[in-house]
Design a protein around this motif. Sequence first.
Motif, PDB file in Angstrom:
ATOM      1  N   LYS A   2       0.837  -1.201   0.000  1.00 54.36           N
ATOM      2  CA  LYS A   2       0.000   0.000   0.000  1.00 54.36           C
ATOM      3  C   LYS A   2       0.871   1.249   0.000  1.00 54.36           C
ATOM      4  O   LYS A   2       0.620   2.202  -0.747  1.00 54.36           O
ATOM      5  N   ARG A   3       1.927   1.239   0.813  1.00 55.60           N
ATOM      6  CA  ARG A   3       2.843   2.381   0.842  1.00 55.60           C
ATOM      7  C   ARG A   3       3.583   2.520  -0.480  1.00 55.60           C
ATOM      8  O   ARG A   3       3.806   3.624  -0.970  1.00 55.60           O
ATOM      9  N   PHE A   4       3.967   1.387  -1.073  1.00 59.28           N
ATOM     10  CA  PHE A   4       4.650   1.404  -2.375  1.00 59.28           C
ATOM     11  C   PHE A   4       3.725   1.984  -3.446  1.00 59.28           C
ATOM     12  O   PHE A   4       4.129   2.826  -4.244  1.00 59.28           O
ATOM     13  N   MET A   5       2.477   1.526  -3.450  1.00 57.62           N
ATOM     14  CA  MET A   5       1.500   2.000  -4.433  1.00 57.62           C
ATOM     15  C   MET A   5       1.271   3.502  -4.306  1.00 57.62           C
ATOM     16  O   MET A   5       1.154   4.216  -5.313  1.00 57.62           O
ATOM     17  N   GLU A   6       1.219   4.002  -3.086  1.00 58.47           N
ATOM     18  CA  GLU A   6       1.003   5.428  -2.876  1.00 58.47           C
ATOM     19  C   GLU A   6       2.141   6.260  -3.462  1.00 58.47           C
ATOM     20  O   GLU A   6       1.923   7.371  -3.953  1.00 58.47           O
ATOM     21  N   ARG A   7       3.343   5.721  -3.447  1.00 63.90           N
ATOM     22  CA  ARG A   7       4.499   6.446  -3.976  1.00 63.90           C
ATOM     23  C   ARG A   7       4.673   6.267  -5.479  1.00 63.90           C
ATOM     24  O   ARG A   7       5.106   7.184  -6.172  1.00 63.90           O
ATOM     25  N   HIS A   8       4.352   5.068  -5.985  1.00 56.60           N
ATOM     26  CA  HIS A   8       4.728   4.736  -7.361  1.00 56.60           C
ATOM     27  C   HIS A   8       3.548   4.490  -8.304  1.00 56.60           C
ATOM     28  O   HIS A   8       3.746   4.349  -9.509  1.00 56.60           O
ATOM     29  N   GLY A   9       2.350   4.383  -7.782  1.00 53.60           N
ATOM     30  CA  GLY A   9       1.184   4.228  -8.632  1.00 53.60           C
ATOM     31  C   GLY A   9       1.001   2.851  -9.232  1.00 53.60           C
ATOM     32  O   GLY A   9       0.202   2.677 -10.163  1.00 53.60           O
ATOM     33  N   ALA A  10       1.740   1.872  -8.732  1.00 52.36           N
ATOM     34  CA  ALA A  10       1.607   0.492  -9.215  1.00 52.36           C
ATOM     35  C   ALA A  10       1.985  -0.442  -8.080  1.00 52.36           C
ATOM     36  O   ALA A  10       2.718  -0.060  -7.157  1.00 52.36           O
ATOM     37  N   GLU A  11       1.483  -1.663  -8.134  1.00 54.69           N
ATOM     38  CA  GLU A  11       1.875  -2.647  -7.143  1.00 54.69           C
ATOM     39  C   GLU A  11       3.317  -3.101  -7.424  1.00 54.69           C
ATOM     40  O   GLU A  11       3.759  -3.120  -8.567  1.00 54.69           O
ATOM     41  N   PRO A  12       4.066  -3.454  -6.386  1.00 57.11           N
ATOM     42  CA  PRO A  12       5.464  -3.835  -6.578  1.00 57.11           C
ATOM     43  C   PRO A  12       5.619  -5.203  -7.215  1.00 57.11           C
ATOM     44  O   PRO A  12       4.825  -6.107  -6.982  1.00 57.11           O
ATOM     45  N   THR A  13       6.677  -5.339  -7.995  1.00 52.64           N
ATOM     46  CA  THR A  13       7.063  -6.646  -8.526  1.00 52.64           C
ATOM     47  C   THR A  13       7.912  -7.363  -7.479  1.00 52.64           C
ATOM     48  O   THR A  13       8.339  -6.769  -6.486  1.00 52.64           O
ATOM     49  N   MET A  14       8.201  -8.637  -7.726  1.00 56.65           N
ATOM     50  CA  MET A  14       9.037  -9.368  -6.779  1.00 56.65           C
ATOM     51  C   MET A  14      10.458  -8.806  -6.758  1.00 56.65           C
ATOM     52  O   MET A  14      11.151  -8.892  -5.741  1.00 56.65           O
ATOM     53  N   VAL A  15      10.906  -8.205  -7.862  1.00 54.88           N
ATOM     54  CA  VAL A  15      12.251  -7.622  -7.898  1.00 54.88           C
ATOM     55  C   VAL A  15      12.310  -6.394  -7.001  1.00 54.88           C
ATOM     56  O   VAL A  15      13.266  -6.212  -6.230  1.00 54.88           O
ATOM     57  N   GLN A  16      11.305  -5.549  -7.082  1.00 53.30           N
ATOM     58  CA  GLN A  16      11.283  -4.354  -6.240  1.00 53.30           C
ATOM     59  C   GLN A  16      11.181  -4.723  -4.760  1.00 53.30           C
ATOM     60  O   GLN A  16      11.862  -4.142  -3.914  1.00 53.30           O
ATOM     61  N   ALA A  17      10.358  -5.723  -4.457  1.00 54.20           N
ATOM     62  CA  ALA A  17      10.273  -6.204  -3.082  1.00 54.20           C
ATOM     63  C   ALA A  17      11.601  -6.812  -2.643  1.00 54.20           C
ATOM     64  O   ALA A  17      12.036  -6.644  -1.507  1.00 54.20           O
ATOM     65  N   GLY A  18      12.274  -7.500  -3.564  1.00 55.26           N
ATOM     66  CA  GLY A  18      13.559  -8.122  -3.255  1.00 55.26           C
ATOM     67  C   GLY A  18      14.645  -7.104  -2.948  1.00 55.26           C
ATOM     68  O   GLY A  18      15.482  -7.319  -2.063  1.00 55.26           O
ATOM     69  N   VAL A  19      14.655  -6.001  -3.684  1.00 57.86           N
ATOM     70  CA  VAL A  19      15.633  -4.942  -3.416  1.00 57.86           C
ATOM     71  C   VAL A  19      15.414  -4.380  -2.009  1.00 57.86           C
ATOM     72  O   VAL A  19      16.372  -4.164  -1.254  1.00 57.86           O
TER      73      VAL A  19
END
Length: 200
Positions: free
Chosen positions: A89-106
Motif C-alpha cells: 500500500k505504501r509502495f502504491m502510494e508512492r509509485h502508482g503500481a503494485e510492486p514486482t518481486m524484484v522491487q520487493a527483493g531490493v
Amino acid sequence: FPTTDFSSYLLQAQGSGADVIGLANAGGDTVNAIKQASEFGITQAGQKLAALLFFITDVQALGAQTAQGLSLTSAFYWDRNDATREWSKRFMERHGAEPTMVQAGVYSGTLQYLKAVEALGSAEDGKAVAAKMKESPFDDPLFGKGSIRGDGRAIHDMYLYEVKTPAESTGEWDLYKEVATISGEDAFLPMLEECDFTKQ
C-alpha cells in the motif's frame, strides 16, 4: 525464441498437443507471445501457458482477459498476507503500481544489509557485513523466513500462481490465485562447493 514474431513457434506448440507451453523468454517478448497465443485461441482450446519470468506489472498491462490461466512463479505477491498488503500500500502510494518481486527483493535485501551493519556497528568492512548477513537467518515482512547461503543466494519460499479470470478478479491488481508453495530448499539449485565464499 529468436524473434518477436512467435507465430510459427506457437502454432508448432499448438499442434504438438502439449498440455503446457513454456515461454522461455522475458519482458516484451513474453507479452507479445501471450497476446499471439490468445489471438490463436491456444488457451481457449485448453492448452496452458507457463511464463518462466513474468511480473505482475506485465500481467496488469495485458489484462486478465488476455492473461487468464497463465501459470508463473513469483517470490512475492502484494496481496498474499497482511504484511505484504501493508508494505505494498505504501509502495502504491508512492509509485502508482503494485510492486514486482524484484522491487520487493531490493527492499528486503537492503533491509538485511542494514540489519547486519547495525549489528556490527559499522559498514566499513564489506566482507564482515556480508559474513554477518550469511550467518543471520531472516524473517522479514515480505518474504517470510529465509537465509543467505555462502554463495550469496537468498533462500526462501517461492509460489506458483495462476492469473485469475476476469470474473474472479475484483480489481485492477487482483490478478493472482495461489496454486502451490515451493519450499526454498526445492526452489533453488544447490550451491556448488567452489561457490561457497564463506570458506575463502
